[in-house]
Design an enzyme around this catalytic site. Structure first.
Site, short mmCIF file in Angstrom:
data_model
loop_
_atom_site.label_atom_id
_atom_site.label_comp_id
_atom_site.label_asym_id
_atom_site.label_seq_id
_atom_site.Cartn_x
_atom_site.Cartn_y
_atom_site.Cartn_z
N LYS A 12 0.92 -1.10 -0.09
CA LYS A 12 0.03 0.01 0.04
C LYS A 12 0.92 1.29 0.07
O LYS A 12 0.60 2.11 -0.91
CB LYS A 12 -0.87 0.02 1.22
CG LYS A 12 -1.61 -1.04 1.42
CD LYS A 12 -2.70 -0.95 2.54
CE LYS A 12 -1.80 -0.90 3.97
NZ LYS A 12 -0.99 -2.25 4.25
N ARG B 275 -9.28 1.30 8.92
CA ARG B 275 -8.83 -0.06 9.24
C ARG B 275 -9.83 -0.94 10.05
O ARG B 275 -10.05 -1.80 10.27
CB ARG B 275 -7.55 0.06 9.81
CG ARG B 275 -6.46 -0.21 9.41
CD ARG B 275 -5.28 -0.35 10.35
NE ARG B 275 -4.07 -0.93 9.87
CZ ARG B 275 -3.12 -0.50 9.50
NH1 ARG B 275 -3.15 0.55 9.00
NH2 ARG B 275 -2.20 -1.55 9.25
N ARG C 98 11.82 -6.13 4.52
CA ARG C 98 11.64 -4.78 4.52
C ARG C 98 12.64 -3.82 5.12
O ARG C 98 12.80 -4.26 6.60
CB ARG C 98 10.40 -4.33 4.81
CG ARG C 98 9.99 -2.83 4.95
CD ARG C 98 8.57 -2.43 4.92
NE ARG C 98 8.03 -2.92 6.01
CZ ARG C 98 6.52 -2.60 6.13
NH1 ARG C 98 5.89 -1.85 5.27
NH2 ARG C 98 6.14 -3.18 7.03
N ARG D 178 11.67 -2.68 10.89
CA ARG D 178 10.51 -2.09 11.93
C ARG D 178 10.29 -3.20 13.13
O ARG D 178 10.34 -4.41 12.72
CB ARG D 178 9.26 -1.87 11.49
CG ARG D 178 9.28 -0.47 10.80
CD ARG D 178 8.02 -0.32 9.88
NE ARG D 178 6.74 -0.71 10.09
CZ ARG D 178 5.81 -0.73 9.63
NH1 ARG D 178 5.73 0.02 8.24
NH2 ARG D 178 4.45 -1.33 9.62
N ARG E 111 -0.50 -9.19 13.17
CA ARG E 111 -0.97 -8.28 12.20
C ARG E 111 -2.07 -8.68 11.20
O ARG E 111 -3.02 -8.18 10.75
CB ARG E 111 0.04 -7.38 11.75
CG ARG E 111 0.85 -6.52 12.61
CD ARG E 111 2.05 -5.87 12.16
NE ARG E 111 2.06 -5.09 11.08
CZ ARG E 111 3.05 -4.95 10.22
NH1 ARG E 111 4.33 -5.46 10.56
NH2 ARG E 111 2.72 -3.99 9.39
#
Ligand code: AP5
Length: 214
Positions: free
Chosen positions: A13, A88, A127, A160, A171
């Protein structure tokens, strides 16, 4: 043009929202980036948000909605915005619809970036994120020019805290329970458009621009 991006954590996203913002000259508003900036700056909001984010849970709606409603009323949003990571939950979507209705406006597109869960964990472990400017990289597909350093601002890039595999699983569960129902919510409004997020990034962007128009 008022656009929202929907998709599982790590679906791409943010990657796509940044490009949409550049192409259509509208602001990219990421609630995740706003929370991370608050955590970095040690604000009270950041302190509260961190307790939820580190566990892979959603930050409560009452901390999230007002923040976004204030942001979308700023001058730079006059010609639209691309919202990344908001709404969300159904109450967040209802709050957004109500705020826009009040000013005689409505959303134009809801873009769902569709990626199956099995692709996600691998993407997230690779990432790397810059907590200063929000740029994201991937150790294999988009490495930084100098290892560990953000190409854009020269700060350190990091994994992260919430990208550790066990938190990513949580998540994903939260996404399926609380966020996926938004697909039906926006289907009913006839603004839902889905793109295959497993394609290379350029192909995903091409599919999105075909939806949005040149
Ligand atoms: P947030 O920062 O919004 O995280 P997220 O939705 O989980 O999404 P991500 O940023 O992890 O992924 P993305 O889909 O943007 O993927 P990206 O483009 O980086 O939120 C973090 C936390 O904040 C939440 O868990 C929650 O606690 C809280 N929060 C935020 N908003 C909230 C709200 N509204 N309400 C309550 N709580 C909220 O891509 C991922 C990786 O894949 C990158 O390395 C990228 O390079 C790579 N990649 C991207 N596209 C492709 C592709 N096509 N092929 C291969 N690799 C790709």
């Amino acid at each position: 043009m008022k656009i929202i991006m929907l998709g599982a954590p790590g679906a791409g996203k943010g990657t796509q929202a940044k490009q949409i913002a550049d192409k259509y000259s509208i602001p990219h508003i990421s609630t995740g980036d706003i929370f991370r900036a608050n955590i970095k700056n040690g604000t009270a909001l950041g302190e509260k948000a961190k307790q939820y984010m580190d566990q892979g849970l959603l930050v409560p709606d009452e901390l999230t909605c007002d923040l976004v409603m204030d942001r979308i009323q700023q001058d730079d949003c006059k010609n639209g915005f691309v919202l990344d990571g908001f709404p969300r939950t159904i109450p967040q979507a209802q709050a957004l619809d109500a705020a826009l209705e009040k000013i005689g406006q409505s959303l134009d597109y809801e873009i769902d970036v569709d990626v199956p869960d099995e692709n996600i964990v691998n993407r997230m472990s690779g990432r790397r994120a810059c907590l200063s400017c929000g740029a994201t990289y991937h150790v294999v597909s988009i490495p930084t020019k100098v290892e560990g350093i953000c190409d854009r601002c020269g700060s350190e890039v990091v994994l992260r805290d919430d990208d550790k595999p066990e938190t990513v699983q949580k998540r994903l569960t939260v996404y399926h329970e609380q966020t996926q129902p938004l697909i039906d919510y926006y289907k009913k409004q006839n603004i839902l458009k889905s793109v295959d997020g497993t394609q290379p990034m350029e192909a995903v962007f091409e599919a999105i621009t075909q939806i949005l128009g040149a």
